[in-house]
Design an enzyme around this catalytic site. Structure first.
Site, PDB file in Angstrom:
ATOM      1  N   ASP A  67       0.712  -1.061  -0.072  1.00  0.00           N
ATOM      2  CA  ASP A  67       0.095  -0.047  -0.057  1.00  0.00           C
ATOM      3  C   ASP A  67       0.965   1.306  -0.023  1.00  0.00           C
ATOM      4  OD1 ASP A  67      -2.001  -1.712  -0.112  1.00  0.00           O
ATOM      5  OD2 ASP A  67      -2.604  -1.262   2.268  1.00  0.00           O
ATOM      6  N   ARG A  72       2.401   6.237  -2.622  1.00  0.00           N
ATOM      7  CA  ARG A  72       3.637   7.054  -2.978  1.00  0.00           C
ATOM      8  C   ARG A  72       3.127   7.588  -4.546  1.00  0.00           C
ATOM      9  NH1 ARG A  72       9.135   6.232  -5.555  1.00  0.00           N
ATOM     10  NH2 ARG A  72       8.732   3.924  -5.404  1.00  0.00           N
ATOM     11  N   ASN A 137      -6.160   7.603   1.673  1.00  0.00           N
ATOM     12  CA  ASN A 137      -6.847   7.051   2.734  1.00  0.00           C
ATOM     13  C   ASN A 137      -7.359   7.912   3.922  1.00  0.00           C
ATOM     14  OD1 ASN A 137      -6.011   4.472   2.069  1.00  0.00           O
ATOM     15  ND2 ASN A 137      -4.287   4.257   3.355  1.00  0.00           N
ATOM     16  N   ARG A 165     -11.178  16.503  23.469  1.00  0.00           N
ATOM     17  CA  ARG A 165     -10.059  16.428  23.874  1.00  0.00           C
ATOM     18  C   ARG A 165      -9.354  15.041  23.604  1.00  0.00           C
ATOM     19  NH1 ARG A 165     -12.694  19.952  27.084  1.00  0.00           N
ATOM     20  NH2 ARG A 165     -11.773  21.919  27.927  1.00  0.00           N
TER      21      ARG A 165
END
Length: 278
Positions: A67, A72, A137, A165
């Site tokens: 992947d 890339r 993704n 938070r």
């Protein structure tokens, strides 16, 4: 017809298979380009066929790796080239065939016996500018200080969706739902859908849960005091530090990722891959 070849750079078997694919296509009479970084790790390709990935202009890209190799390609190429992924990685959710199926798959591709699977991507605007790669993704907005939480609000189409938070927040595509977002408690999403998953990372409040919103939405993430720096990661491949006052907006990208597929099967293929890998 012209092909591009990109291989995983740190695995010798992937580089050797890339050369076999290159030789097969050249002998078959096709034009073939080779990614420069692939060539630098296996300098057996003809140097006249070597170009930077950013300059590829091809009909198909053959990706020999996992992947990370495909991500890339998605980050560096300027057009939405169809990608045939040959799995030489760890997970290989985006790949289509295993190494022993390589030349059978190439034969089917050359015969036109395939279909194109298009996947949505997301586009990130920092202070109104599109200065980072589109994500296939996910985007992850993370605390810039390890061990310190961040205080964030996120809005969907201008309306407050949640205030958290946490260690950060993930905005994922369906393709990314099997990655970082899944680890943050998000659902597996059928890759044929177009939507966003918003998942807080380790929130303090148990009421802060992942949510699913339409792909037509605009998501805005607003840091709140105490002001700490943030880190934006795109697909785990691209990283940038953000100041606390950075305006972060995320929308559906006009670009698509395009994959060569030989099967339309989703179930049980994708759930089985999840169970098999983990």
């Amino acid at each position: 017809m012209r092909f591009g070849i990109v291989a995983r750079r740190d695995r010798e078997a992937a580089l050797k298979l890339a050369y076999r694919v290159y030789d097969f296509l050249k002998v078959s009479g096709y034009d073939v380009l080779v990614d420069r970084e692939t060539f630098e790790n296996l300098p057996e390709f003809e140097e006249g066929d070597v170009v930077p990935l950013e300059e590829f202009d091809v009909d198909f890209i053959i990706a020999i790796g996992g992947d990370g190799t495909i991500l890339r390609i998605e980050h560096k190429t300027k057009k939405d080239f169809p990608i045939l992924g040959i799995n030489m990685g760890t997970l290989g959710f985006l790949t289509e065939v295993e190494p022993h199926e390589t030349f059978f798959a190439l034969s089917r591709l050359l015969e036109g016996d395939y279909w194109i699977d298009e996947r949505m991507k997301l586009r990130t605007y920092l202070n109104g500018e599109n200065s980072v790669p589109d994500a296939l993704n996910e985007d992850a907005i993370l605390t810039g200080v390890p061990g310190k939480i961040v205080h964030l609000k996120y809005y969907v189409d201008g309306g407050l969706a949640d205030e958290v938070r946490s260690d950060g927040v993930i905005v994922s595509t369906p393709t990314g739902s099997t990655g970082y977002a899944l680890s943050a408690g998000g659902p597996f999403v059928d890759p044929r859908l177009e939507l966003f998953v918003i998942a807080p990372i380790n929130p303090i409040a148990l009421s802060s849960r992942p949510m699913v919103v339409p792909s037509s939405s605009e998501i805005e993430i607003v840091p709140l005091p105490p002001e700490r720096g943030l880190i934006l990661t795109v697909d785990g491949q691209f990283y940038t530090h953000l100041s606390p006052d950075t305006e972060i907006k995320i929308k559906k990208s006009p670009r698509k990722a395009r994959f060569v597929r030989f099967s339309h099967e989703i179930y049980p293929r994708y759930p089985f891959r999840l169970k098999k890998r983990f």
